[in-house]
Design an enzyme around this catalytic site. Structure first.
Site, PDB file in Angstrom:
ATOM      1  N   GLU A   1     -12.514   4.639   4.618  1.00 11.33           N
ATOM      2  CA  GLU A   1     -12.261   5.452   5.683  1.00 11.33           C
ATOM      3  C   GLU A   1     -13.492   6.057   6.496  1.00 11.33           C
ATOM      4  O   GLU A   1     -14.145   6.966   6.388  1.00 11.33           O
ATOM      5  CB  GLU A   1     -11.297   6.570   5.531  1.00 11.33           C
ATOM      6  CG  GLU A   1      -9.928   6.222   4.803  1.00 11.33           C
ATOM      7  CD  GLU A   1      -9.237   7.182   3.882  1.00 11.33           C
ATOM      8  OE1 GLU A   1      -9.550   8.422   4.244  1.00 11.33           O
ATOM      9  OE2 GLU A   1      -8.439   6.950   3.347  1.00 11.33           O
TER      10      GLU A   1
ATOM     11  N   PHE B   1      -2.139   6.803  12.116  1.00  6.18           N
ATOM     12  CA  PHE B   1      -2.546   8.001  11.716  1.00  6.18           C
ATOM     13  C   PHE B   1      -3.748   8.700  12.342  1.00  6.18           C
ATOM     14  O   PHE B   1      -4.222   9.605  12.233  1.00  6.18           O
ATOM     15  CB  PHE B   1      -2.746   8.009  10.205  1.00  6.18           C
ATOM     16  CG  PHE B   1      -3.729   6.930   9.771  1.00  6.18           C
ATOM     17  CD1 PHE B   1      -4.947   6.897   9.857  1.00  6.18           C
ATOM     18  CD2 PHE B   1      -2.997   5.954   9.131  1.00  6.18           C
ATOM     19  CE1 PHE B   1      -5.830   6.230   9.476  1.00  6.18           C
ATOM     20  CE2 PHE B   1      -3.967   5.020   8.464  1.00  6.18           C
ATOM     21  CZ  PHE B   1      -5.188   4.946   8.782  1.00  6.18           C
TER      22      PHE B   1
ATOM     23  N   ARG C   1     -14.629  29.612  47.573  1.00  3.30           N
ATOM     24  CA  ARG C   1     -14.303  28.762  48.512  1.00  3.30           C
ATOM     25  C   ARG C   1     -13.905  27.370  47.785  1.00  3.30           C
ATOM     26  O   ARG C   1     -13.261  26.534  48.373  1.00  3.30           O
ATOM     27  CB  ARG C   1     -15.529  28.275  49.414  1.00  3.30           C
ATOM     28  CG  ARG C   1     -15.270  27.318  50.732  1.00  3.30           C
ATOM     29  CD  ARG C   1     -16.596  26.824  51.378  1.00  3.30           C
ATOM     30  NE  ARG C   1     -17.866  27.692  51.056  1.00  3.30           N
ATOM     31  CZ  ARG C   1     -18.974  27.084  51.209  1.00  3.30           C
ATOM     32  NH1 ARG C   1     -18.921  25.800  51.681  1.00  3.30           N
ATOM     33  NH2 ARG C   1     -20.096  27.804  51.056  1.00  3.30           N
TER      34      ARG C   1
ATOM     35  N   TYR D   1     -19.435  29.681  46.573  1.00  2.00           N
ATOM     36  CA  TYR D   1     -18.295  28.584  46.181  1.00  2.00           C
ATOM     37  C   TYR D   1     -17.330  29.303  45.102  1.00  2.00           C
ATOM     38  O   TYR D   1     -16.302  28.637  44.997  1.00  2.00           O
ATOM     39  CB  TYR D   1     -19.396  27.737  45.186  1.00  2.00           C
ATOM     40  CG  TYR D   1     -20.396  27.022  45.836  1.00  2.00           C
ATOM     41  CD1 TYR D   1     -20.344  27.070  47.244  1.00  2.00           C
ATOM     42  CD2 TYR D   1     -21.228  26.020  45.094  1.00  2.00           C
ATOM     43  CE1 TYR D   1     -21.276  26.155  47.861  1.00  2.00           C
ATOM     44  CE2 TYR D   1     -22.025  25.241  45.719  1.00  2.00           C
ATOM     45  CZ  TYR D   1     -22.093  25.150  47.183  1.00  2.00           C
ATOM     46  OH  TYR D   1     -22.672  24.295  47.963  1.00  2.00           O
TER      47      TYR D   1
ATOM     48  N   ASN E   1       1.133  11.658   5.912  1.00  2.00           N
ATOM     49  CA  ASN E   1      -0.026  10.537   6.435  1.00  2.00           C
ATOM     50  C   ASN E   1       0.480  10.606   8.141  1.00  2.00           C
ATOM     51  O   ASN E   1       1.248   9.918   8.590  1.00  2.00           O
ATOM     52  CB  ASN E   1       0.338   9.210   5.905  1.00  2.00           C
ATOM     53  CG  ASN E   1      -1.109   8.453   6.266  1.00  2.00           C
ATOM     54  OD1 ASN E   1      -0.902   6.942   6.269  1.00  2.00           O
ATOM     55  ND2 ASN E   1      -2.133   8.960   6.542  1.00  2.00           N
TER      56      ASN E   1
ATOM     57  N   HIS F   1      -3.942  16.172  -2.812  1.00  2.00           N
ATOM     58  CA  HIS F   1      -4.317  16.606  -1.512  1.00  2.00           C
ATOM     59  C   HIS F   1      -4.278  17.903  -0.826  1.00  2.00           C
ATOM     60  O   HIS F   1      -4.614  18.134   0.213  1.00  2.00           O
ATOM     61  CB  HIS F   1      -3.404  15.518  -0.398  1.00  2.00           C
ATOM     62  CG  HIS F   1      -4.137  14.175  -0.593  1.00  2.00           C
ATOM     63  ND1 HIS F   1      -4.133  13.561  -1.831  1.00  2.00           N
ATOM     64  CD2 HIS F   1      -4.386  13.228   0.275  1.00  2.00           C
ATOM     65  CE1 HIS F   1      -4.531  12.273  -1.607  1.00  2.00           C
ATOM     66  NE2 HIS F   1      -4.853  12.061  -0.442  1.00  2.00           N
TER      67      HIS F   1
ATOM     68  N   TYR G   1       0.863  -1.130   0.108  1.00  2.00           N
ATOM     69  CA  TYR G   1      -0.059  -0.096  -0.023  1.00  2.00           C
ATOM     70  C   TYR G   1       0.853   1.295   0.011  1.00  2.00           C
ATOM     71  O   TYR G   1       1.725   1.305   0.884  1.00  2.00           O
ATOM     72  CB  TYR G   1      -0.896   0.054   1.268  1.00  2.00           C
ATOM     73  CG  TYR G   1      -1.619   1.302   1.255  1.00  2.00           C
ATOM     74  CD1 TYR G   1      -2.586   1.587   0.552  1.00  2.00           C
ATOM     75  CD2 TYR G   1      -1.514   2.335   2.340  1.00  2.00           C
ATOM     76  CE1 TYR G   1      -3.354   2.977   0.427  1.00  2.00           C
ATOM     77  CE2 TYR G   1      -1.875   3.576   2.420  1.00  2.00           C
ATOM     78  CZ  TYR G   1      -3.032   3.676   1.708  1.00  2.00           C
ATOM     79  OH  TYR G   1      -3.640   4.975   1.598  1.00  2.00           O
TER      80      TYR G   1
END
Length: 510
Positions: free
Chosen positions: A415, A330, A284, A281, A198, A86, A56
């Site tokens: 994916e 990844f 405190r 609060y 990646n 990309h 791959y």
């Protein structure tokens, strides 16, 4: 200016190292052991290509195209096309510190020697980092699984002589910057394009930056809360160590200890029954709230420090075992959850701070002049500063919805679960800024409230008050307060407040 050199090998990078690099204090080089490991993994890639094995990203396409075998002669074209296709991010551009962090972290991940990238490729990336040539990277477009693909593609594109960079304050074509800097453009070989993009480096850089600033917010929250306690004649009994040790929560114990030391020697706090039996609060329960945020910070720091030295691409090559293993390192889920957790923890520092600010400006709660001005009616004083804090806190609430609970399938359902870690990390940065300004408002109001009483301040609170007054004078009449808020916020985010207060306490607090 002489720079020291940081040697990276993918194993020992610390958050402090990260900070020095993004601030431009050190140059970065590959350690000799990294060069050796990288050469071994590269030899394995070359062997796979020679043998024509189906691997791959080396001899196949990407994502849904993983079943498409690519001819050996098209290997270089495959890698270049990956970067170009990309590089499709959108939106505003990342700041240069985030980009520098991404460049460092990607180089450090490749230095581990599991990615099959040539040493010359990583050295080119480090040349750009060391010369201050920063890729122009859009912030939006990553799903946080398969890594931060689009942002990292924009980071790598300039290495090929494409895309844009900023250099010496000027945005320009990457080809022009490389030519002027005399840096040869890269020609990618098998596996390199995939290995370069990646990974989780955008979300890791953003979250690491947030951690650096969150530490300062934690210190500021305790310090400014101490000033508010003094302004309102608070009761320090609530910070007695016996009380907090009885519960046993680490962050709570640490926060209570810090408050005690900040207030050490104060003559402005009171005993139970002197003004009231116990405080509200927001006064405190400071150790319980701030301490929980401190615990969250420590958890997130552990996740991020591991990720700084993580191999996060796919597939990974194990040269010694002669194995190529495809998996999912990844996937950004560890960072996504951590960033969401820190977002909530930081937002809570702002939430309780705004409530303390309300107590400072509200005469029914404080016993001080309304809105901290002596001439109320003609002057509005700090009335609207509380509005600003309330607005910021409310905005943070909308940003605290976890990004990590969402997922959208991509790449034709190959994916089919993603982390949205990049979104978690980006909105964390916004919450950090909003909370710094919220604390800045309390800082201003507490300092102003202290002008209306006398008595010795605590060891740390006096330092904080004096530091603010070096830049922001007391409020004697109405004025535009925007610059005052920004000044106070800068003292917080820059770490100046943290440094000065810690110095005044003689290093008593770890």
């Amino acid at each position: 200016m002489t720079h020291s050199v940081l040697l990276i090998d993918g194993e020992k990078l610390t958050l402090h190292d990260f900070e020095r690099v993004i601030r431009g204090e050190v140059k970065v080089r590959l350690a000799s052991e990294a060069l050796e490991k990288m050469d071994h993994s590269r030899e394995l890639v070359d062997q796979l290509v020679r043998e024509g094995r189906t691997v791959y990203g080396v001899t196949t396409g990407f994502g849904k195209f993983s079943d498409t075998v690519i001819d050996r002669s098209q290997s270089a074209e495959l890698q270049k096309n990956l970067i170009r296709s990309h590089a499709c991010g959108v939106g505003e551009f990342l700041d240069e510190e985030t980009v520098r962090g991404m460049m460092l972290l990607r180089a450090n991940a490749l230095a581990k020697g599991y990615s099959g990238v040539r040493t010359s490729t990583v050295e080119t990336l480090l040349h750009l980092l060391n010369r201050g040539i920063h890729p122009v990277i859009p912030a939006q477009g990553s799903l946080g699984a398969s890594g931060d693909l689009a942002p990292l593609a924009h980071m790598i594109l300039p290495l090929l002589g494409e895309g844009e960079v900023t250099w010496k304050g000027v945005r320009m074509a990457a080809s022009d910057a490389l030519r002027q800097a005399e840096i040869p453009r890269l020609s990618l070989e098998a596996k390199e394009g995939l290995a370069l993009i990646n990974g989780t480096q955008m979300m890791a850089s953003l979250t690491a930056l947030s951690l650096l600033e969150a530490e300062h917010l934690l210190w500021a929250a305790d310090t400014v809360a101490g000033m508010t306690l003094e302004s309102l004649g608070g009761i320090p009994n609530a910070f007695d160590p016996l009380l907090h040790e009885a519960r046993g929560q680490t962050g709570q114990i640490a926060a209570a200890s810090r408050i005690r030391k900040l207030l050490s020697g104060s003559g402005r706090v009171t005993r139970p029954g002197e003004r009231r039996v116990q405080d509200a609060y927001s006064l405190r329960c400071i150790p319980q709230v701030h301490g929980a945020s401190l615990d969250a910070y420590e958890f997130v720091r552990g996740v991020v420090e591991r990720e700084l030295n993580a191999a996060t691409d796919n597939p990974l090559l194990f040269a010694k075992e002669e194995k190529v293993i495809s998996g999912g390192n990844f996937h950004g889920q560890p960072l996504a959850l951590a960033a969401d957790f820190l977002t909530i923890a930081v937002a809570e520092l702002g939430s309780i701070s705004e409530r303390r600010t309300e107590r400072l400006v509200n005469p029914q709660l404080s016993g001080l002049p309304p809105f901290l001005t002596q001439n109320g009616g003609l002057h509005s004083g700090y009335m609207i500063l509380q509005y600003v804090a309330a607005s910021l806190v409310s905005e943070n609430k909308t940003l605290c919805h976890p990004a990590s609970v969402d997922s959208i399938p991509s790449s034709a359902n190959q994916e089919d679960h993603v982390s949205m870690g990049s979104i978690a990390a980006r909105k964390l940065r916004t919450v950090i800024t909003n909370t710094a300004r919220t604390l800045a408002v309390e800082y201003l109001c507490a300092a102003q409230a202290l002008e209306f009483s006398e008595g010795k301040m605590g060891a740390g609170t006096e330092t904080a008050h004096r530091l603010l007054r070096q830049s922001v004078p007391p409020l004697t009449g109405d004025r535009e307060s925007r610059s005052d808020v920004e000044t106070a916020a800068r003292l917080i985010l820059s770490g100046r407040l943290t440094f000065e207060v810690r110095k005044s306490l003689d290093g008593e607090i770890d």
